[in-house]
Design a protein around this motif. Structure first.
Motif, PDB file in Angstrom:
ATOM      1  N   GLY A  46       0.835  -1.198   0.000  1.00  0.00           N
ATOM      2  CA  GLY A  46       0.000   0.000   0.000  1.00  0.00           C
ATOM      3  C   GLY A  46       0.866   1.241   0.000  1.00  0.00           C
ATOM      4  O   GLY A  46       0.793   2.063   0.902  1.00  0.00           O
ATOM      5  N   THR A  47       1.670   1.378  -1.030  1.00  0.00           N
ATOM      6  CA  THR A  47       2.682   2.446  -1.040  1.00  0.00           C
ATOM      7  C   THR A  47       2.101   3.831  -1.308  1.00  0.00           C
ATOM      8  O   THR A  47       2.779   4.829  -1.106  1.00  0.00           O
ATOM      9  CB  THR A  47       3.779   2.110  -2.069  1.00  0.00           C
ATOM     10  OG1 THR A  47       4.992   2.741  -1.706  1.00  0.00           O
ATOM     11  CG2 THR A  47       3.374   2.501  -3.486  1.00  0.00           C
ATOM     12  N   GLY A  48       0.841   3.875  -1.744  1.00  0.00           N
ATOM     13  CA  GLY A  48       0.187   5.165  -1.948  1.00  0.00           C
ATOM     14  C   GLY A  48       0.929   6.052  -2.934  1.00  0.00           C
ATOM     15  O   GLY A  48       1.388   5.590  -3.978  1.00  0.00           O
ATOM     16  N   LYS A  49       1.085   7.320  -2.580  1.00  0.00           N
ATOM     17  CA  LYS A  49       1.728   8.283  -3.475  1.00  0.00           C
ATOM     18  C   LYS A  49       3.247   8.283  -3.371  1.00  0.00           C
ATOM     19  O   LYS A  49       3.915   9.069  -4.032  1.00  0.00           O
ATOM     20  CB  LYS A  49       1.182   9.686  -3.196  1.00  0.00           C
ATOM     21  CG  LYS A  49      -0.307   9.821  -3.513  1.00  0.00           C
ATOM     22  CD  LYS A  49      -0.801  11.233  -3.243  1.00  0.00           C
ATOM     23  CE  LYS A  49      -2.278  11.367  -3.575  1.00  0.00           C
ATOM     24  NZ  LYS A  49      -2.780  12.736  -3.295  1.00  0.00           N
ATOM     25  N   GLY A  50       3.794   7.426  -2.520  1.00  0.00           N
ATOM     26  CA  GLY A  50       5.224   7.164  -2.564  1.00  0.00           C
ATOM     27  C   GLY A  50       6.133   7.961  -1.658  1.00  0.00           C
ATOM     28  O   GLY A  50       7.348   7.791  -1.704  1.00  0.00           O
ATOM     29  N   LYS A  81       7.553  10.667  -8.106  1.00  0.00           N
ATOM     30  CA  LYS A  81       8.489  10.973  -7.017  1.00  0.00           C
ATOM     31  C   LYS A  81       9.813  10.245  -7.223  1.00  0.00           C
ATOM     32  O   LYS A  81      10.893  10.792  -6.962  1.00  0.00           O
ATOM     33  CB  LYS A  81       7.876  10.597  -5.672  1.00  0.00           C
ATOM     34  CG  LYS A  81       6.817  11.560  -5.160  1.00  0.00           C
ATOM     35  CD  LYS A  81       6.338  11.156  -3.780  1.00  0.00           C
ATOM     36  CE  LYS A  81       5.352  12.188  -3.198  1.00  0.00           C
ATOM     37  NZ  LYS A  81       4.068  12.209  -3.935  1.00  0.00           N
ATOM     38  N   CYS A  82       9.746   8.998  -7.682  1.00  0.00           N
ATOM     39  CA  CYS A  82      10.980   8.244  -7.964  1.00  0.00           C
ATOM     40  C   CYS A  82      11.773   8.909  -9.081  1.00  0.00           C
ATOM     41  O   CYS A  82      13.007   9.000  -9.014  1.00  0.00           O
ATOM     42  CB  CYS A  82      10.641   6.808  -8.356  1.00  0.00           C
ATOM     43  SG  CYS A  82       9.976   5.790  -7.032  1.00  0.00           S
ATOM     44  N   LEU A  83      11.069   9.369 -10.113  1.00  0.00           N
ATOM     45  CA  LEU A  83      11.734  10.032 -11.231  1.00  0.00           C
ATOM     46  C   LEU A  83      12.361  11.349 -10.789  1.00  0.00           C
ATOM     47  O   LEU A  83      13.498  11.664 -11.158  1.00  0.00           O
ATOM     48  CB  LEU A  83      10.730  10.275 -12.360  1.00  0.00           C
ATOM     49  CG  LEU A  83      10.165   9.029 -13.052  1.00  0.00           C
ATOM     50  CD1 LEU A  83       9.039   9.420 -14.005  1.00  0.00           C
ATOM     51  CD2 LEU A  83      11.260   8.275 -13.789  1.00  0.00           C
ATOM     52  N   ASP A  84      11.626  12.112 -10.004  1.00  0.00           N
ATOM     53  CA  ASP A  84      12.132  13.406  -9.532  1.00  0.00           C
ATOM     54  C   ASP A  84      13.386  13.236  -8.678  1.00  0.00           C
ATOM     55  O   ASP A  84      14.300  14.064  -8.731  1.00  0.00           O
ATOM     56  CB  ASP A  84      11.057  14.132  -8.721  1.00  0.00           C
ATOM     57  CG  ASP A  84       9.896  14.600  -9.581  1.00  0.00           C
ATOM     58  OD1 ASP A  84      10.048  14.654 -10.820  1.00  0.00           O
ATOM     59  OD2 ASP A  84       8.822  14.898  -9.015  1.00  0.00           O
ATOM     60  N   ASN A  86      15.403  10.693  -8.924  1.00  0.00           N
ATOM     61  CA  ASN A  86      16.388   9.934  -9.696  1.00  0.00           C
ATOM     62  C   ASN A  86      16.894   8.708  -8.922  1.00  0.00           C
ATOM     63  O   ASN A  86      18.097   8.449  -8.845  1.00  0.00           O
ATOM     64  CB  ASN A  86      17.569  10.822 -10.095  1.00  0.00           C
ATOM     65  CG  ASN A  86      18.446  10.187 -11.160  1.00  0.00           C
ATOM     66  OD1 ASN A  86      17.975   9.383 -11.976  1.00  0.00           O
ATOM     67  ND2 ASN A  86      19.721  10.521 -11.152  1.00  0.00           N
ATOM     68  N   LEU A  87      15.961   7.970  -8.369  1.00  0.00           N
ATOM     69  CA  LEU A  87      16.313   6.813  -7.549  1.00  0.00           C
ATOM     70  C   LEU A  87      16.515   5.572  -8.403  1.00  0.00           C
ATOM     71  O   LEU A  87      15.736   5.300  -9.324  1.00  0.00           O
ATOM     72  CB  LEU A  87      15.212   6.557  -6.517  1.00  0.00           C
ATOM     73  CG  LEU A  87      15.072   7.607  -5.411  1.00  0.00           C
ATOM     74  CD1 LEU A  87      13.811   7.355  -4.602  1.00  0.00           C
ATOM     75  CD2 LEU A  87      16.300   7.601  -4.512  1.00  0.00           C
ATOM     76  N   LYS A  88      17.531   4.807  -8.063  1.00  0.00           N
ATOM     77  CA  LYS A  88      17.817   3.560  -8.765  1.00  0.00           C
ATOM     78  C   LYS A  88      17.435   2.335  -7.939  1.00  0.00           C
ATOM     79  O   LYS A  88      17.480   1.211  -8.457  1.00  0.00           O
ATOM     80  CB  LYS A  88      19.309   3.484  -9.108  1.00  0.00           C
ATOM     81  CG  LYS A  88      19.850   4.690  -9.866  1.00  0.00           C
ATOM     82  CD  LYS A  88      19.155   4.891 -11.196  1.00  0.00           C
ATOM     83  CE  LYS A  88      19.760   6.072 -11.951  1.00  0.00           C
ATOM     84  NZ  LYS A  88      19.023   6.367 -13.221  1.00  0.00           N
ATOM     85  N   ASN A  89      17.073   2.549  -6.681  1.00  0.00           N
ATOM     86  CA  ASN A  89      16.838   1.417  -5.781  1.00  0.00           C
ATOM     87  C   ASN A  89      15.372   1.260  -5.389  1.00  0.00           C
ATOM     88  O   ASN A  89      15.047   0.723  -4.332  1.00  0.00           O
ATOM     89  CB  ASN A  89      17.703   1.531  -4.517  1.00  0.00           C
ATOM     90  CG  ASN A  89      17.416   2.786  -3.705  1.00  0.00           C
ATOM     91  OD1 ASN A  89      17.018   3.814  -4.249  1.00  0.00           O
ATOM     92  ND2 ASN A  89      17.631   2.699  -2.399  1.00  0.00           N
ATOM     93  N   VAL A  90      14.458   1.741  -6.258  1.00  0.00           N
ATOM     94  CA  VAL A  90      13.027   1.557  -6.031  1.00  0.00           C
ATOM     95  C   VAL A  90      12.390   0.941  -7.268  1.00  0.00           C
ATOM     96  O   VAL A  90      12.659   1.362  -8.397  1.00  0.00           O
ATOM     97  CB  VAL A  90      12.316   2.891  -5.715  1.00  0.00           C
ATOM     98  CG1 VAL A  90      10.803   2.662  -5.548  1.00  0.00           C
ATOM     99  CG2 VAL A  90      12.874   3.525  -4.460  1.00  0.00           C
TER     100      VAL A  90
END
Length: 213
Positions: A46-50, A81-84, A86-90
């Motif tokens: 249930g990660t929702g909006k992250g 949010k992951c793109l903003d 720049n995460l590589k581990n999600v």
């Protein structure tokens, strides 16, 4: 909570298949391949909006994080949010968490995070609660020996139910807090709901349930 439909969400999710895993069953037992490395594996249901999973991934870049969210119109915000950041581990899974044992192999997951899940307060809906015994059986299956469930809620009734459910199932309880923010835990990463409830002065309850193998 009513989900606002975003008709463009599916197209965006399908564009970023390196982050949004469309066939999680393919990686069952092989999640290191999805991240191109082997590392501790942490799953939020249930990660929702992250906000939480992005915060955790930034805090612990040496771990791999997976967020599971059923609704396309919600998980697309987590993707952004992951793109903003720049995460590589999600990685994100747009699917029903009830298929957990189809997505992960036995003893594959190090930590599971349950944050502010629906309390389903009516007795007839008990089986829908994410801390009901049928769900705990899935968590126990995918968790490694001494792996932990990290549980947070603003609902006292659900918290009390969950403590009893964890204990009856055989999990070892630790780090129980009846007022998490009053304890001023600087390691705590807040979800969107948690920020909202905390600003209203509501108590946040937290505990960890450990596989006692």
């Amino acid at each position: 909570m009513r989900v606002r439909h975003k008709p463009w969400a599916r197209g965006k999710l399908e564009h970023y298949t390196d982050i949004v895993i469309r066939s999680p069953k393919y990686y069952n037992g092989e999640w290191g391949e999805a991240f191109h490395r082997e590392a501790r594996l942490c799953v939020e249901i249930g990660t929702g909006k992250g906000q939480f999973i992005v915060g955790m991934a930034e805090k612990d870049p040496d771990a791999n994080f997976i967020g599971i969210e059923l609704h396309e119109s919600i998980i697309v915000s987590a993707l952004q949010k992951c793109l903003d950041a720049n995460l590589k581990n999600v990685r994100l899974i747009n699917a029903d968490a009830r298929g957990l044992t189809e997505y992960f192999a036995e003893d594959e997951v190090d930590d599971i995070y349950l944050n502010f899940c629906d309390p389903w307060p009516k007795n007839r809906h008990e089986k829908r609660r994410l801390t009901y015994s049928a769900f705990l059986a899935q968590y126990e299956y995918v968790l490694k020996s001494h792996g932990a469930i990290h549980f947070k809620t603003d609902n006292q009734g659900l918290f009390e139910y969950s403590l009893e459910s964890f204990s009856q199932y055989g999990f070892l309880l630790r780090n129980i807090s009846l007022d998490l923010h009053h304890a001023n835990d600087r390691e705590n990463i807040m979800t969107e709901y948690e920020e909202k409830f905390s600003k209203k002065g509501q108590r946040i309850y937290r505990c960890e349930a450990v596989c006692n193998d």
